[in-house]
Motif scaffolding. Structure first.
Motif, short mmCIF file in Angstrom:
data_model
loop_
_atom_site.label_atom_id
_atom_site.label_comp_id
_atom_site.label_asym_id
_atom_site.label_seq_id
_atom_site.Cartn_x
_atom_site.Cartn_y
_atom_site.Cartn_z
N TYR B 121 0.84 -1.20 0.00
CA TYR B 121 0.00 0.00 0.00
C TYR B 121 0.87 1.25 0.00
O TYR B 121 0.51 2.26 -0.59
CB TYR B 121 -0.97 -0.02 1.19
N PHE B 122 2.03 1.16 0.64
CA PHE B 122 2.98 2.27 0.57
C PHE B 122 3.57 2.37 -0.83
O PHE B 122 3.73 3.46 -1.38
CB PHE B 122 4.10 2.05 1.59
N ARG B 123 3.86 1.22 -1.43
CA ARG B 123 4.58 1.22 -2.71
C ARG B 123 3.68 1.47 -3.91
O ARG B 123 4.17 1.54 -5.04
CB ARG B 123 5.32 -0.12 -2.87
N SER B 124 2.36 1.53 -3.72
CA SER B 124 1.46 1.80 -4.84
C SER B 124 0.91 3.21 -4.71
O SER B 124 0.04 3.46 -3.87
CB SER B 124 0.28 0.81 -4.83
N ASN B 130 -0.86 6.21 5.20
CA ASN B 130 -0.48 7.35 6.04
C ASN B 130 1.02 7.62 6.02
O ASN B 130 1.45 8.73 6.29
CB ASN B 130 -0.93 7.11 7.48
N LYS B 131 1.77 6.60 5.75
CA LYS B 131 3.23 6.79 5.71
C LYS B 131 3.63 7.62 4.49
O LYS B 131 4.48 8.48 4.56
CB LYS B 131 3.94 5.43 5.70
N PRO B 134 0.18 11.33 4.59
CA PRO B 134 -0.43 11.42 5.92
C PRO B 134 -1.90 11.81 5.83
O PRO B 134 -2.28 12.69 5.06
CB PRO B 134 0.40 12.51 6.61
N GLY B 135 -2.69 11.11 6.61
CA GLY B 135 -4.11 11.41 6.64
C GLY B 135 -4.93 10.62 5.62
O GLY B 135 -6.16 10.65 5.65
N SER B 136 -4.26 9.87 4.74
CA SER B 136 -5.01 9.15 3.70
C SER B 136 -5.54 7.80 4.19
O SER B 136 -6.34 7.16 3.53
CB SER B 136 -4.15 8.94 2.46
N GLY B 137 -5.10 7.39 5.37
CA GLY B 137 -5.58 6.12 5.91
C GLY B 137 -4.58 5.01 5.69
O GLY B 137 -3.47 5.22 5.22
N CYS B 138 -4.99 3.80 6.06
CA CYS B 138 -4.13 2.63 5.90
C CYS B 138 -4.92 1.56 5.16
O CYS B 138 -5.88 1.00 5.70
CB CYS B 138 -3.68 2.10 7.26
N GLY B 139 -4.52 1.32 3.92
CA GLY B 139 -5.22 0.31 3.14
C GLY B 139 -4.97 -1.11 3.62
O GLY B 139 -5.78 -2.01 3.43
N ALA B 140 -3.83 -1.29 4.27
CA ALA B 140 -3.43 -2.65 4.63
C ALA B 140 -4.21 -3.19 5.82
O ALA B 140 -4.47 -4.38 5.91
CB ALA B 140 -1.93 -2.69 4.93
N ARG B 141 -4.57 -2.27 6.74
CA ARG B 141 -5.20 -2.74 7.98
C ARG B 141 -6.41 -3.63 7.69
O ARG B 141 -6.57 -4.68 8.29
CB ARG B 141 -5.58 -1.54 8.84
#
Lengths: 168, 329, 729
Positions: B121-124, B130-131, B134-141
């Protein structure tokens, strides 16, 4: 509706000046100008037309772009060319010719260590670098070659070719 | 799609680099192996790249039981260095379990410690992270999270740190030397990293312009006879850890006198297993002690939908690593 | 025809980096193109705002759906003519510029507006809306013979399970690429395709131009495995339109990430399989497949087809259904149908053997089908029983349980399975030219994607005329050559064999007659059936008389001779016998159940696929196929983010394929078959290795740790057992 946002900074700022680079590739000296963001692969394959070096993934994950820098293997797709000023590079074109094959190239042919041939340059250069590290077993060759993917499935023949040259 | 091109500055002196690096839009590049992946996928878009790989920070020295590793040493040179192999084989083991022969010839120690997470999710670009944003959420959770962390996560980030080396260094209580325009400071390795907050997840505590100049390890060669880096992965090589464990023991007269354990692939930073270490010290090496260490290693683990298997895996990995070096079977 | 392990024809070019792949053609003035991708999985492209892009340095042109309006409507142009967005990452425009970096810069300046609709991002969200296709490839999608319900009701043992396989991507090492330009009304297209003639025909249709004005070249192909076909065409067309708009050559190369979305995938399957047995014999099979297809095109592998015919069974029912999702389009991939289908069937057979108390090998032998029970036809040839026997002997199957079950941290397990693949041919032509110096040129407009086509073609012709390979030139991959077969379905060698054989037979007849007609020559007056071709000589069988080919040619045809031959496609309705290649795969695996790690240690496979032309290259094909199968069994899985439909982890760091360190030892046995129904007894071999092995590995995992894994890939979490403190050490 989703609208993609193009970056807003000034177009004139967007093209940083090209920079000078000296490279010695296969004993030939090149004095060229490159884009600061060009990779060594871009320079070798596209700018200099040495197309034996392949672009398989452009993200360091396949090893098809492996070249030697001062005898050490690197993936040229993750090498910022600007960092390699004055480097001494060997590509597949500098390994051997049809008349004077490197022993590993000859072994690749004997063992049929290639199918489509697209990973072959990288496998050979990686294998040459590995041979200089004196692998002591088949397992060490397999581990040492694991940065070079092959999708056709020539792995056992590739390892057999390297093992033969290593005298294993 | 790659980011825009950038200005390139080759730094030849550290003070120049520090001055340049503090400027807005500048980034340091050493081996470049992670930076170029980020740039090519549009995740890094610096205006200026400051190439520090030729700074004279690649020296490796060993004196008075302090190993000092120049931060710009290439991974392969570190792994092959006699002082590292003899006095700190754990470092060599961790490096040799990393990446590929090609990448180890390129990547530097400092760059390896600062590589960014492999969370997809970070690499796409474009996915919630959020990493990265910031503020966009965490798709992985609530998404694909087999790779995600068990410890130290927040509601807004479950990414793991990918470095094998960092896990070994954490176990050895390594110290990081950081230079900035304001001077030099030293931090313990874990303090290099930050745990995620609910809506942001910066990787490290470094400020813009900071450069890692060296890594030093003190008073740890006593672990040389009994240390191991166990890396578990789906294929046999060239893969980031699913779970890894760096383990080191000192055993005197049949009693564990010192223990070091750190885990990788389970947290946003190399996860030191202090509880397990404490449970080992003073005990005889053996099944009971190792099992206790394994049990304590997974205390507090919070699984997500697809990574719960990492909990028994971590426990087993701790036990296996201890069996490997504990001198008992 | 003689088997001979000639070195790969083009090996010297490939080991020296001199083989020029089509993307490496660099015409003057070349533009570089990149694709702009939709950020949504389902919806509509509203607008492409390119006010700013043309101001960027190096910008040459933008190609959008508006430009595609000039193309004829067809399946190959739908995605570029219609503005509907069906999957995340679907291209919505192409930008060409002087350099690739400039193309990226300009593309970033293009503003794309899209309107999203709710997307079906995973198969389980729309199972209720599954549709039933009529056909799966050339087979009916649903079949029924006998009375399955009664047979299952009366069976002494019923094995009923669900098996699932994940999405895989092909990932040839060479990304899809085109370098194209226009010469007036003519188009020149250098591209990595498995089908130059089909590519030409599709261009002709889309651009409404005569095929003779189009030249497509693919002389070297860096792998294909099924993805270098039709899904590439729309993006290639956009590159051609960019070239037409600018009057300059254009190069478009896909990124590795785009190869996860744009050029096909092996579809995900959920397979419900039931086997009924009485007295150890199959009495009933039901095999019902649900698989993923895209929202815009229906595609189904022939997954359950092989359950109709691999074993003898009077009552068989099979169905295929498809779930349309907003994910990329599936296409055939390496052992399409047989790989997922045999995973289910052969896993269930292993489970049945255990329940019946039979050796898995004996159960298969006992249920051998002595003819094709689905069509009632005999097999054209079938040496599956020999494969079982030879493979088992070489592997040491019979005494496997006496072997130690532990090796250090590894618990050892053994498994076996069957593989099969149809032997079929395409229509094609080939040309053989014999030069005055008795050197040979063989020409066919097919491709060599690494499967050895150059070598096979040269060998067939050289062998027929008694000429050494060193004097043979093979020309492939150019639509200026005679129509060749597409490279897929393990069909190329079998397809070109009759054409080359026909051409060389004509040359032999001409040469024989020329040699015999010279009354003063050494072969004067001999009849053609007395003459043989060997060692660059024409030789009398009945006497010692012989004449050098070059002498015959110098005397009678100094400019050489040319002949063309044709092959006919397999005429399925009229077939007298079913052609099928077979194999038996035996594996030894190790599981470290404390850590969940699984490694294949040893693979022994016996294959029977007609006559083998070149054992060296055939072995490479078999081993390569098996390694692909190991990837499917243990590593490969393409993930879709449920929330967005975006494919996750589009890199080789995330999508794992086997590496050198994963390699087991391979032992390959090749069982030769004479096949009276197939020209030259040639069957395809490329697909055989990639099926069967998945089930063999799953069965070996069960043998090792007692767990039945009914999904692929089998990974750490599937094999994790009790922690190592309790495992026996």
């Amino acid at each position: 509706m989703t609208v993609t946002q193009p970056p807003s900074h000034d177009a004139r700022e967007r093209t940083p000046p090209r920079i000078a680079l000296s490279l010695t590739i296969n004993a030939m000296r090149y004095e060229i100008e490159i884009s600061p963001s060009a990779t060594l692969l871009d320079v070798i394959r596209d700018q200099l037309g040495l197309t034996g070096t392949k672009k398989g993934c452009d993200m360091g994950g396949c090893g098809a772009c492996t070249v030697l820098v001062a005898g050490r293997r690197v993936v040229s797709c993750l090498a910022l060319a600007a960092s390699f000023d004055d480097a001494v590079v060997t590509t597949i074109e500098g390994v051997g010719t049809a008349d004077h094959l490197h022993p590993l190239q000859a072994a690749f042919i004997r063992h049929d260590a290639l199918q489509c041939g697209y990973c072959t340059s990288g496998q050979i250069l990686s294998g040459i670098a590995l041979l200089s590290e004196n692998p002591g077993s088949i397992a060490e060759i397999r581990e040492g070659m694991s940065g070079n993917l092959c999708r056709c499935g020539a792995h056992p023949s590739i390892v057999a070719a390297i093992a033969e040259v290593a005298g294993l | 799609m790659s980011g825009p091109s950038f200005h390139y500055i080759e730094a030849t002196r550290l003070d120049d680099a520090l001055a340049q690096g503090a400027r807005h839009g500048a980034t340091y590049v050493a081996g470049g192996t992670d930076f170029l992946q980020l740039w090519k996928t549009g995740l890094a878009a610096p205006k200026t790249v400051i190439d520090i790989c030729r700074l004279p920070l690649a020296e490796i020295s060993y004196a008075g039981d302090t190993l000092s590793l120049g931060a710009l040493s290439r991974l392969s040179d570190v792994a092959a260095h006699p002082d590292v192999k003899i006095h700190h084989p754990l470092i060599a083991d961790a490096i040799l379990a990393s990446a590929s022969g090609q990448l180890r010839n390129m990547a530097t120690l400092g760059g390896n410690l600062l590589q960014r997470t492999r969370c997809p999710y970070f690499r796409s670009a474009g996915l919630a992270c959020n990493k990265r944003a910031p503020g966009s959420g965490c798709g992985a959770r609530d998404g694909e999270n087999r790779h995600a962390a068990l410890f130290g996560t927040s509601s807004g980030c479950v990414a793991t740190h990918a470095s094998d080396l960092a896990v070994a260094l954490a176990a050895l209580d390594a110290e990081i030397v950081v230079a900035s325009a304001a001077g030099e400071r030293r931090l313990r390795l874990p303090d290099l990293y930050l745990l995620p907050a609910p809506t942001t997840a910066p990787d490290s505590s470094l400020a813009d312009g900071d450069v890692i100049t060296a890594i030093s390890i003190h008073d740890a060669c006593r672990f040389a006879p009994r240390s191991t880096y166990l890396k578990i992965r789906d294929r046999a090589s060239f893969e980031f850890a699913v779970v890894s464990v760096a383990a080191a023991l000192q055993i005197e007269d049949g009693v564990i006198t010192a223990a070091r354990l750190a885990a990788g692939g389970v947290a946003p930073l190399p996860w030191r297993l202090h509880g397990s270490e404490a449970a080992l010290v003073g005990r005889a090496p053996g099944k009971a002690a190792f099992a206790a260490a394994g049990d304590l290693a997974i205390e507090g683990a919070t699984p997500l939908a697809k990574n719960a298997f990492k909990i028994p895996l971590l426990r087993s990995a701790v036990i296996r690593a201890l069996q490997t070096i504990g001198g008992v079977s | 025809m003689n088997a001979h392990s000639h070195a790969r024809y083009e090996a010297l070019l490939k080991v020296t980096g001199q083989a020029r792949f089509e993307g490496e053609i660099a015409p003057a003035g070349l533009l570089h193109a990149t694709l702009i991708e939709a950020p949504i999985a389902c919806g509509e492209l509203v607008s492409v705002d390119a006010v700013e892009a043309p101001t960027r340095p190096g910008f040459a042109t933008l190609v959008t759906h508006d430009d595609s309006a000039s193309l004829k409507s067809s399946a190959a142009t739908t995605l570029i003519r219609e503005t509907a967005i069906h999957f995340h990452g679907q291209p919505v425009a192409l930008v060409a510029a002087s350099t690739l970096a400039e193309a990226h810069d300009a593309a970033r300046a293009v503003r794309i507006a899209t309107a999203a609709r709710p997307a079906v991002t995973q198969m389980d969200q729309a199972l209720g809306a599954a549709i039933a296709p009529e056909m799966v490839g050339r087979f009916p999608a649903a079949t029924r013979r006998g009375d399955v319900a009664t047979a299952l009701g009366e069976a002494e043992l019923v094995i009923r399970n669900r098996y699932s396989t994940q999405v895989n991507n092909h990932h040839p090492m060479e990304p899809h690429v085109v370098v194209c330009w226009w010469e007036g009304p003519k188009a020149v297209v250098h591209t990595s395709t498995q089908a130059i003639f089909a590519t030409r025909a599709t261009i002709a249709q889309a651009f409404d131009m005569p095929p003779r004005n189009i030249r497509v070249l693919a002389r070297f192909l860096g792998g294909g495995f099924g993805c270098k076909g039709q899904l590439w065409w729309p993006w290639m067309f956009w590159a051609m339109l960019a070239s037409r708009k600018t009057g300059r050559p254009v190069r478009l190369e896909l990124s590795r990430a785009q190869m996860f979305t744009l050029v096909g995938r092996r579809q995900q399957t959920e397979q419900d399989l039931a086997l009924g047995f009485a007295n150890g014999r199959l009495t009933a099979i039901t095999h019902d497949v649900v698989a993923q297809t895209s929202a815009h095109t229906d595609y189904s592998d022939s997954t359950a087809v092989y359950s109709r015919l691999l074993y003898a069974c009077p009552n068989v029912s099979t169905t295929h259904r498809l779930v349309r999702t907003n994910e990329p389009q599936p296409v055939p991939m390496r052992a399409p149908g047989t790989a997922p289908g045999t995973f289910a069937l052969e896993s269930a057979m292993d489970e049945a053997a255990e329940r019946l108390g039979l050796d898995p090998l004996d159960l298969r032998v006992k249920n051998f089908a002595d003819h094709d029970q689905e069509t009632g036809r005999p097999w054209s040839s079938n040496s599956l029983l020999s494969c079982y026997r030879v493979g088992a002997e070489r592997f040491g199957w019979a005494d496997r349980q006496k072997r130690k079950k532990r090796d250090g941290r590894w618990t050892i397990g053994f498994g076996m399975a069957t593989t099969l693949y149809p032997a079929i041919r395409q229509a094609c032509r080939a040309r053989v030219r014999l030069n005055g110096d008795a050197s040979l040129v063989v020409q066919c407009g097919t491709q060599d994607m690494g499967s050895g086509t150059y070598t096979a073609l040269g060998q067939i012709a050289a062998d027929a005329l008694g000429i050494p390979m060193a004097k043979v030139t093979v020309e492939l991959g150019d639509t200026w050559l005679p129509d060749g077969p597409f490279s897929g379905g393990s069909q190329v060698t079998a397809s070109i064999f009759p054409a080359v054989q026909s051409a060389t037979a004509q040359l032999r007849a001409m040469l024989a007659s020329m040699a015999a007609s010279d009354a003063n020559g050494p072969l004067g007056g001999k009849t053609s059936d007395d003459l043989d071709f060997e060692g660059e000589l024409i030789r009398s069988r009945s006497s010692n008389a012989a004449e050098r080919l070059s002498d015959v040619l110098a005397r009678t045809a100094p400019d050489g001779l040319v002949a063309e031959g044709e092959s006919a496609a397999t005429d399925h309705p009229k077939l007298a016998a079913t052609g099928m290649g077979h194999g038996a795969v035996f594996v030894e695996i190790g599981v470290d159940s404390a850590l969940g790690e699984i490694r294949v240690r040893r693979v022994c496979a016996a294959f029977a696929a007609g006559r083998i032309l070149n054992p060296l290259l055939a072995r490479s094909q078999y081993v390569g196929g098996l390694i692909g199968g190991i990837g499917m069994a243990l590593h490969e899985q393409t993930l879709t983010d449920r929330a967005t439909g975006c494919i996750l982890g589009k890199s080789f760091a995330d999508y794992l394929i086997p590496v050198h360190a994963d390699m087991p030892e391979f032992d390959i046995a090749m069982i030769e078959e004479d096949d009276p129904h197939l020209p030259g007894s040639v069957k395809g071999i490329g697909m055989l290795g990639s099926a069967g092995i998945q089930a063999a590995i799953a069965s070996a995992v069960h043998d090792a740790i007692g767990k039945r894994i009914r999904h692929l890939p089998i990974r750490i979490e599937d094999c994790l057992g009790p922690a190592c403190d309790t495992a026996q050490r």
